[in-house]
Design a protein around this motif. Structure first.
Motif, PDB file in Angstrom:
ATOM      1  N   GLU A 221      -2.586   7.052  -1.390  1.00 28.09           N
ATOM      2  CA  GLU A 221      -1.390   6.437  -1.966  1.00 28.09           C
ATOM      3  C   GLU A 221      -0.096   6.907  -1.297  1.00 28.09           C
ATOM      4  O   GLU A 221       0.980   6.393  -1.617  1.00 28.09           O
ATOM      5  CB  GLU A 221      -1.328   6.712  -3.470  1.00 28.09           C
ATOM      6  N   ALA A 223       2.607   6.830   1.239  1.00 28.65           N
ATOM      7  CA  ALA A 223       3.101   5.883   2.241  1.00 28.65           C
ATOM      8  C   ALA A 223       3.528   6.575   3.534  1.00 28.65           C
ATOM      9  O   ALA A 223       3.672   5.920   4.574  1.00 28.65           O
ATOM     10  CB  ALA A 223       4.274   5.089   1.672  1.00 28.65           C
ATOM     11  N   CYS A 236      -8.801  -1.847   0.852  1.00 31.17           N
ATOM     12  CA  CYS A 236      -7.869  -1.314  -0.140  1.00 31.17           C
ATOM     13  C   CYS A 236      -7.862  -2.142  -1.419  1.00 31.17           C
ATOM     14  O   CYS A 236      -7.566  -1.620  -2.502  1.00 31.17           O
ATOM     15  CB  CYS A 236      -6.472  -1.216   0.461  1.00 31.17           C
ATOM     16  N   GLU A 246      -3.974   2.807  -5.511  1.00 35.48           N
ATOM     17  CA  GLU A 246      -3.013   1.861  -4.952  1.00 35.48           C
ATOM     18  C   GLU A 246      -2.653   2.321  -3.540  1.00 35.48           C
ATOM     19  O   GLU A 246      -1.777   3.161  -3.339  1.00 35.48           O
ATOM     20  CB  GLU A 246      -1.758   1.829  -5.825  1.00 35.48           C
ATOM     21  N   ARG A 248      -1.190   2.846   0.076  1.00 32.73           N
ATOM     22  CA  ARG A 248       0.094   2.633   0.757  1.00 32.73           C
ATOM     23  C   ARG A 248       0.017   3.263   2.145  1.00 32.73           C
ATOM     24  O   ARG A 248      -0.778   4.159   2.373  1.00 32.73           O
ATOM     25  CB  ARG A 248       1.250   3.251  -0.034  1.00 32.73           C
ATOM     26  N   GLY A 249       0.879   2.777   3.026  1.00 31.88           N
ATOM     27  CA  GLY A 249       0.876   3.296   4.394  1.00 31.88           C
ATOM     28  C   GLY A 249      -0.363   2.888   5.162  1.00 31.88           C
ATOM     29  O   GLY A 249      -0.855   3.636   6.004  1.00 31.88           O
ATOM     30  N   ALA A 342       3.664  -1.871   7.345  1.00 28.55           N
ATOM     31  CA  ALA A 342       2.445  -1.510   6.632  1.00 28.55           C
ATOM     32  C   ALA A 342       1.849  -2.767   6.010  1.00 28.55           C
ATOM     33  O   ALA A 342       2.564  -3.631   5.488  1.00 28.55           O
ATOM     34  CB  ALA A 342       2.750  -0.460   5.561  1.00 28.55           C
ATOM     35  N   GLU A 344       0.233  -3.454   3.360  1.00 25.75           N
ATOM     36  CA  GLU A 344       0.377  -3.760   1.935  1.00 25.75           C
ATOM     37  C   GLU A 344       1.686  -4.479   1.627  1.00 25.75           C
ATOM     38  O   GLU A 344       1.828  -5.116   0.573  1.00 25.75           O
ATOM     39  CB  GLU A 344       0.267  -2.478   1.087  1.00 25.75           C
ATOM     40  N   LEU A 345       2.668  -4.430   2.548  1.00 26.66           N
ATOM     41  CA  LEU A 345       3.952  -5.096   2.330  1.00 26.66           C
ATOM     42  C   LEU A 345       3.877  -6.594   2.593  1.00 26.66           C
ATOM     43  O   LEU A 345       4.754  -7.349   2.168  1.00 26.66           O
ATOM     44  CB  LEU A 345       5.021  -4.468   3.226  1.00 26.66           C
TER      45      LEU A 345
END
Length: 412
Positions: A221, A223, A236, A246, A248-249, A342, A344-345
């Motif tokens: 998680e 980032a 993920c 969750e 991130r990164g 990244a 996830e964005l």
């Protein structure tokens, strides 16, 4: 009795008849004087010295000088051939990585020269070496196989908490349904740094263990820690759905690969979100094929055998090396495109000068179907060599080094 035209003389060796001359060589023209050129239409024969030590005349000396000149030219040609040989050796050098753990040149050459589809021909984490305590490139990549939350936390705390670049991958039962729960749908989590690989066998954790252990959750998680892989958003999504993590990164290697490749060639319209199989990236960038075989669809909820450990550790380790190499190549481009966001964005892939070719929010297109892999198998001898750098973590503070002769891994 000797004949006048006889070339072999028992006392003096080889002799030559006076009227037999050497053919004139075009390359000797630059050695001729004006007088010599004027008699070129009817040249006198050039005689070599005989065994009595007779001194050469001027033309004979010119011939010797010319021969030496030709020998020098031939030496240059031989040296050029040696350069070509050196170039061939250069093609057998492993590709550059900015990391301290690099492919051993000897092991890379052996893999390139090995017969196709033999264990020695495949790319794996086991080809890499890093500096040991004496600065020599003898340190192997270590693999830690953990089957409890306690051993997972211990390994993460000791080896992974300070890492800023990790490879991330998952394995699960190919037939798992949503109702089968997390142990079937997220059977194994692999995290790799350039020095180590952690294999966390979630499906074998004791019933009382928390599957999403605190440090594992913290790393995934965070980032600020790069986690790289192929189809990483799919992995993920599983982590969030079944373990509540969750991520991130996280960085999709397919995006970075296409950005670098097509920015370099100027084919910017080919930069897109279509995913590229990991095996393709390894073959193109690391210049060796990956071992696949039927192991990727094997049973991942049961104790792992050596094939599975080698496969799963190599998948995660490829993420580290590929990201480092591609990002290094990106930074060499002029103009330099920014690193993709990244994953996830879900933002567009940016080109140099922020040229955008797509809309934000687009999803990655699924991986294309790969052709069925041959049912390759790794020999017992090969697995025994690999086994000396695999630790089967046990409860408490100890660990045991896996014997490569054991096909199935069990905790002592």
């Amino acid at each position: 009795m000797e004949r006048k035209d006889q070339t072999w003389n028992s006392g003096r060796g080889i002799t030559f008849a006076g009227l037999v001359g050497y053919p004139q060589l075009p390359s000797l023209a630059r050695y001729h004087s004006d007088s010599a050129v004027s008699t070129a239409s009817n040249p006198e024969p050039v005689l070599p010295p005989d065994a009595t030590g007779t001194t050469l005349d001027s033309q004979g000396q010119e011939f010797v000088d010319a021969q030496e000149g030709l020998e020098e030219q031939l030496q240059v040609i031989f040296e050029d051939e040696n350069v070509e040989s050196k170039d061939e050796d250069a093609s057998l050098k492993p590709p550059y990585t900015p990391l301290s753990f690099t492919m051993s040149e000897d092991l890379f050459k052996e893999a390139k020269k090995a017969a196709e589809d033999t264990p020695e021909s495949y790319w794996t984490y086991n080809l890499y070496r890093g500096p040991d305590k004496d600065g020599k490139m003898n340190e192997k990549v270590m693999v830690h196989y953990c089957k409890s939350a306690d051993s997972t936390e211990r390994v993460l705390k000791k080896y992974f908490m300070d890492e800023k670049l990790l490879g991330l991958d998952l394995e699960w039962e190919i037939t798992a349904k949503e109702r089968d729960g997390p142990r079937q749908n997220v059977s194994v989590i692999q995290i790799a740094s350039e020095k180590r690989v952690g294999i966390f066998h979630i499906s074998l954790y004791p019933g009382k263990d928390e599957l999403a252990s605190p440090l594992l959750k913290q790393i995934i998680e965070n980032a600020e820690v790069v986690k790289a892989g192929v189809w990483i958003m799919g992995d993920c999504t599983r982590l969030k759905k079944f373990l509540g993590i969750e991520a991130r990164g996280i960085y999709e290697l397919s995006h970075l690969y296409k950005l670098v490749k097509y920015s370099a060639s100027g084919e910017h319209k080919l930069v897109n979100r279509t995913l590229v199989p990991l095996a393709f990236l390894v073959k193109e960038i690391l210049q060796l094929p990956m071992f696949k075989g039927s192991v990727r669809t094997s049973a991942w909820s049961k104790p792992l055998n050596m094939d599975q450990i080698l496969y799963s550790a190599s998948d995660a380790y490829a993420g580290v090396q590929l990201f480092a190499m591609l990002d290094h190549q990106r930074k060499q481009l002029n103009p330099t495109p920014p690193l993709p966001y990244a994953a996830e964005l879900k933002l567009p892939i940016r080109l140099a000068a922020d040229v955008i070719l797509e809309e934000a929010g687009l999803q990655d297109e699924p991986l294309p179907d790969e052709p069925a892999a041959p049912d390759a198998a790794l020999s017992a001898d090969y697995l025994s060599i690999v086994g000396d750098n695999i630790n089967v973590e046990i409860e408490g503070d100890g660990s045991t080094t896996l014997s490569g002769e054991d096909a199935t891994l069990t905790t002592p």
